[in-house]
Scaffold this active site. Sequence first.
Site, mmCIF file in Angstrom:
data_model
loop_
_atom_site.group_PDB
_atom_site.id
_atom_site.type_symbol
_atom_site.label_atom_id
_atom_site.label_comp_id
_atom_site.label_asym_id
_atom_site.label_seq_id
_atom_site.Cartn_x
_atom_site.Cartn_y
_atom_site.Cartn_z
ATOM 1 N N LYS A 1 0.840 -1.199 0.000
ATOM 2 C CA LYS A 1 0.000 0.000 0.000
ATOM 3 C C LYS A 1 0.876 1.251 0.000
ATOM 4 O O LYS A 1 2.022 1.233 0.435
ATOM 5 C CB LYS A 1 -0.914 0.013 1.241
ATOM 6 N N ASP A 2 0.287 2.329 -0.464
ATOM 7 C CA ASP A 2 0.996 3.606 -0.572
ATOM 8 C C ASP A 2 1.518 4.044 0.798
ATOM 9 O O ASP A 2 0.832 3.890 1.817
ATOM 10 C CB ASP A 2 0.043 4.663 -1.142
ATOM 11 N N ALA A 3 2.730 4.605 0.792
ATOM 12 C CA ALA A 3 3.356 5.002 2.055
ATOM 13 C C ALA A 3 2.768 6.289 2.616
ATOM 14 O O ALA A 3 2.846 6.534 3.828
ATOM 15 C CB ALA A 3 4.863 5.167 1.861
ATOM 16 N N HIS A 4 2.182 7.124 1.766
ATOM 17 C CA HIS A 4 1.732 8.439 2.220
ATOM 18 C C HIS A 4 0.251 8.472 2.586
ATOM 19 O O HIS A 4 -0.169 9.256 3.428
ATOM 20 C CB HIS A 4 2.024 9.483 1.144
ATOM 21 N N ALA A 5 -0.547 7.617 1.952
ATOM 22 C CA ALA A 5 -1.985 7.603 2.217
ATOM 23 C C ALA A 5 -2.296 6.905 3.538
ATOM 24 O O ALA A 5 -1.481 6.156 4.071
ATOM 25 C CB ALA A 5 -2.710 6.898 1.072
#
Length: 348
Positions: free
Chosen positions: A32-36
């Site tokens: 999964k995206d690191a920032h979301a």
Amino acid sequence: MIKKGWDTFSAIRQVAAQLGVQPERIRIAGIKDAHALTAQHISIGSMPPQKVLGFKLEGLRIIPVRFMSEKLSSRLIYGNEFNIVVRDIECSLEIAQSRIQETKSELNNLGGVPNFFGHQRFGTVRPVTHEVGRLLVKQDFEGAAAVFLSKPSPHEHPKARRARRRLQETGDYERCLAILPRMFVYERAMLRYLSKRSSDYLGAFRRLPQHLRRFFVQAYQSYLFNKFLSERMKQGIPLRKAQTGDYVVELDEKGLPTERFERAEANNVLEINKKIASGRMTIALPLIGFKQRPSSGLQGEIEKAILEQEEVNPSDFQLEKMPEASAAGGLRTALTPVLNLDVEPGDP
């Protein structure tokens, strides 16, 4: 596992460390995206729920759900759910809504979206994962180490860029280790090893978790898949109508792909296309591996040309010197459905 500000592998490493288990005991079904702000299922082998309840780390939570009789894998996941906010739209609300309706109609007609692997598969800040994987597949461990350790990105931490450039210029692993920020745990593990054994690149890669070594090779498989799919679309070959030589997979009652597949031939392609139209089958492209051969027909010609350009063969994915990272391959659907797409205007 709920996280924000963590990449998936770093999060798994921290969870394993706090719970006192090896990272290999933790299974995921995707990154999964690191920032979301993301939530995903994970499984932890032989872990009592009460121990997980004590886990606490900023930006990272573990919520025990239930016991299960098998390890988590991507085939158990129905899909991903997204809540997306789009800000600072320059056109009027009426124009935006009209475009949204056009997009929804196009998706319905196509039967979904092209099933490309997303950019996080290759690295969001420094997209080199597939490059490392290609060199591992070719068993060029020195070249793979050079890319992983010394290829800089304009988007990464300035100190990391400086350290990588210094390594490119000098080949001094010890000096690079001294200036590379401590957050780069995997690179530092390899640099520490190479500072003492400067020519043992295979040994250096074995300082990394096994799942990361496998991930490099899987990223290269994903890169090849994206090229196969992109070229098919460029040539105008349909994604919902099988051609002779295409792989097709059966779908279950929920529309998920099963492990049952066949190849479209002249004597069955009409029947297969009827099943595709009725939602019982779908076209699939290969994730090239030592057990997964390319398509034939028009799609096979595309894949053959790309593999020749890459100078790689399916058998190369059987890594003799790093067998734990070998990849058997498989099939992946060319389209992925979009369900329950709903759009509503927010507050002005």
